[in-house]
Design a protein around this motif. Structure first.
Motif, PDB file in Angstrom:
ATOM      1  N   VAL A   1      50.200  19.634  36.269  1.00 47.57           N
ATOM      2  CA  VAL A   1      51.332  18.726  36.112  1.00 47.57           C
ATOM      3  C   VAL A   1      50.847  17.368  35.617  1.00 47.57           C
ATOM      4  N   LEU A   2      49.740  16.904  36.183  1.00 45.67           N
ATOM      5  CA  LEU A   2      49.193  15.616  35.769  1.00 45.67           C
ATOM      6  C   LEU A   2      48.781  15.640  34.299  1.00 45.67           C
ATOM      7  N   GLN A   3      48.126  16.718  33.902  1.00 47.98           N
ATOM      8  CA  GLN A   3      47.738  16.865  32.494  1.00 47.98           C
ATOM      9  C   GLN A   3      48.971  16.802  31.590  1.00 47.98           C
ATOM     10  N   ASP A   4      49.996  17.576  31.946  1.00 44.50           N
ATOM     11  CA  ASP A   4      51.212  17.622  31.131  1.00 44.50           C
ATOM     12  C   ASP A   4      51.899  16.262  31.081  1.00 44.50           C
ATOM     13  N   CYS A   5      51.920  15.577  32.218  1.00 41.77           N
ATOM     14  CA  CYS A   5      52.587  14.280  32.290  1.00 41.77           C
ATOM     15  C   CYS A   5      51.930  13.282  31.338  1.00 41.77           C
ATOM     16  N   PHE A   6      50.592  13.198  31.378  1.00 43.55           N
ATOM     17  CA  PHE A   6      49.925  12.221  30.531  1.00 43.55           C
ATOM     18  C   PHE A   6      49.890  12.653  29.065  1.00 43.55           C
ATOM     19  N   ALA A   7      49.936  13.953  28.819  1.00 42.82           N
ATOM     20  CA  ALA A   7      50.082  14.406  27.442  1.00 42.82           C
ATOM     21  C   ALA A   7      51.421  13.929  26.876  1.00 42.82           C
ATOM     22  N   ARG A   8      52.472  13.979  27.704  1.00 41.50           N
ATOM     23  CA  ARG A   8      53.780  13.510  27.255  1.00 41.50           C
ATOM     24  C   ARG A   8      53.794  11.995  27.074  1.00 41.50           C
ATOM     25  N   LEU A   9      53.059  11.297  27.944  1.00 40.12           N
ATOM     26  CA  LEU A   9      52.964   9.850  27.770  1.00 40.12           C
ATOM     27  C   LEU A   9      52.373   9.522  26.402  1.00 40.12           C
ATOM     28  N   TRP A  10      51.275  10.219  26.058  1.00 38.30           N
ATOM     29  CA  TRP A  10      50.627   9.971  24.764  1.00 38.30           C
ATOM     30  C   TRP A  10      51.579  10.274  23.604  1.00 38.30           C
ATOM     31  N   GLN A  11      52.266  11.413  23.708  1.00 37.82           N
ATOM     32  CA  GLN A  11      53.141  11.836  22.627  1.00 37.82           C
ATOM     33  C   GLN A  11      54.356  10.928  22.472  1.00 37.82           C
ATOM     34  N   ASN A  12      54.839  10.383  23.609  1.00 38.65           N
ATOM     35  CA  ASN A  12      56.061   9.587  23.565  1.00 38.65           C
ATOM     36  C   ASN A  12      55.809   8.089  23.459  1.00 38.65           C
ATOM     37  N   ALA A  13      54.557   7.690  23.477  1.00 37.55           N
ATOM     38  CA  ALA A  13      54.241   6.250  23.454  1.00 37.55           C
ATOM     39  C   ALA A  13      54.892   5.500  22.289  1.00 37.55           C
ATOM     40  N   PRO A  14      54.901   6.044  21.066  1.00 37.80           N
ATOM     41  CA  PRO A  14      55.521   5.284  19.959  1.00 37.80           C
ATOM     42  C   PRO A  14      57.017   5.044  20.155  1.00 37.80           C
ATOM     43  N   ARG A  15      57.670   5.897  20.945  1.00 33.19           N
ATOM     44  CA  ARG A  15      59.122   5.771  21.149  1.00 33.19           C
ATOM     45  C   ARG A  15      59.472   5.134  22.483  1.00 33.19           C
ATOM     46  N   TRP A  16      58.463   4.887  23.337  1.00 31.81           N
ATOM     47  CA  TRP A  16      58.735   4.370  24.676  1.00 31.81           C
ATOM     48  C   TRP A  16      59.052   2.882  24.636  1.00 31.81           C
ATOM     49  N   SER A  17      60.016   2.472  25.439  1.00 33.20           N
ATOM     50  CA  SER A  17      60.310   1.048  25.577  1.00 33.20           C
ATOM     51  C   SER A  17      60.598   0.776  27.048  1.00 33.20           C
ATOM     52  N   PRO A  18      60.154  -0.364  27.560  1.00 35.23           N
ATOM     53  CA  PRO A  18      60.346  -0.658  28.988  1.00 35.23           C
ATOM     54  C   PRO A  18      61.819  -0.812  29.338  1.00 35.23           C
ATOM     55  N   SER A  19      62.210  -0.189  30.432  1.00 36.19           N
ATOM     56  CA  SER A  19      63.578  -0.316  30.928  1.00 36.19           C
ATOM     57  C   SER A  19      63.592   0.111  32.385  1.00 36.19           C
ATOM     58  N   GLY A  20      64.550  -0.386  33.126  1.00 38.28           N
ATOM     59  CA  GLY A  20      64.701   0.016  34.512  1.00 38.28           C
ATOM     60  C   GLY A  20      63.434  -0.176  35.317  1.00 38.28           C
ATOM     61  N   ALA A  21      62.928   0.918  35.874  1.00 36.30           N
ATOM     62  CA  ALA A  21      61.732   0.880  36.719  1.00 36.30           C
ATOM     63  C   ALA A  21      60.448   0.885  35.908  1.00 36.30           C
ATOM     64  N   GLY A  22      60.553   0.775  34.590  1.00 37.07           N
ATOM     65  CA  GLY A  22      59.364   0.693  33.761  1.00 37.07           C
ATOM     66  C   GLY A  22      58.585   1.986  33.713  1.00 37.07           C
ATOM     67  N   LEU A  23      57.304   1.863  33.441  1.00 33.94           N
ATOM     68  CA  LEU A  23      56.469   3.046  33.267  1.00 33.94           C
ATOM     69  C   LEU A  23      56.307   3.820  34.564  1.00 33.94           C
TER      70      LEU A  23
END
Length: 214
Positions: free
Chosen positions: A74-96
């Motif tokens: 799960v941890l591997q998948d989570c951080f893989a998604r972080l890497w993939q979504n980083a260009p589209r991520w923007s801070p909101s609500g509770a943040g990262l």
């Protein structure tokens, strides 16, 4: 915790003045600043985020899945998604923090639905003749009973208790992670606490407050 994945090797490592600067200042960079660097391909910023957030996310995954290998995945998948979504991520609500916990929880829910956990009776612990062994055994038994009761809860109840009691999230932050409004979150937490107490009483574990077992 070390993150083993392919995402780092796939990145082109560029000279990064912000991250490669004084190591002391790297630690004070907030998540949003680091995510901006990850969005531009910074493996150093990605590594710092992994090191910063892995312990909490691993604890959550372990309590949700009760399986170290599954929690690692799960941890591997989570951080893989972080890497993939980083260009589209923007801070909101509770943040990262909120985003990472939401992804982790959803991955745990998906795995619980896909796989049936087969349980076997645990081998008895060897006898311990050292002083205070009885107290330690009783504490271990109570801890195992709490873990077993938590595992028996419906997944949404378990998620509410893991976030609010074990991880110390506010009801508002937990509500954001679980995509609930605050009233629904409070209701879910109330029902989860009530069922948890029932399960513990059935196991002859006396606990006035779940926080004592966090």
């Amino acid at each position: 915790m070390t993150f083993y994945g392919d995402v780092r090797s796939e990145a082109v490592v560029a000279e990064d003045s912000l991250i490669a600067a004084d190591p002391i200042h790297r630690e004070v960079l907030d998540d949003a600043a680091l995510m901006r660097e990850v969005a531009h391909g910074s493996v150093d910023a990605f590594t710092l985020l992994v090191d910063r957030h892995s312990p909490a996310l691993y604890r959550v995954a372990m309590r949700m899945l009760s399986d170290a290998a599954e929690a690692e995945d799960v941890l591997q998948d989570c951080f893989a998604r972080l890497w993939q979504n980083a260009p589209r991520w923007s801070p909101s609500g509770a943040g990262l923090v909120g985003w990472l916990h939401r992804v982790t929880m959803n991955l745990c829910f998906d795995r619980k639905r896909r796989f049936r956990v087969v349980t076997v009776e645990a081998l008895p612990d060897p006898a311990d003749e050292t002083p205070l062994a009885d107290r330690r055994i009783e504490a271990d038994q109570a801890s195992r009973a709490v873990a077993a009761a938590l595992a028996d809860l419906p997944e949404r109840y378990r998620a509410a208790l893991v976030l609010c009691y074990y991880e110390g999230f506010s009801n508002a932050l937990a509500a954001e992670v679980l995509d609930l409004n605050i009233k629904a979150m409070e209701s879910l937490l109330f029902r989860a606490r009530r069922q948890m107490r029932t399960l513990l009483e059935a196991r002859d574990v006396g606990c006035a407050d779940l926080e004592a077992h966090a």
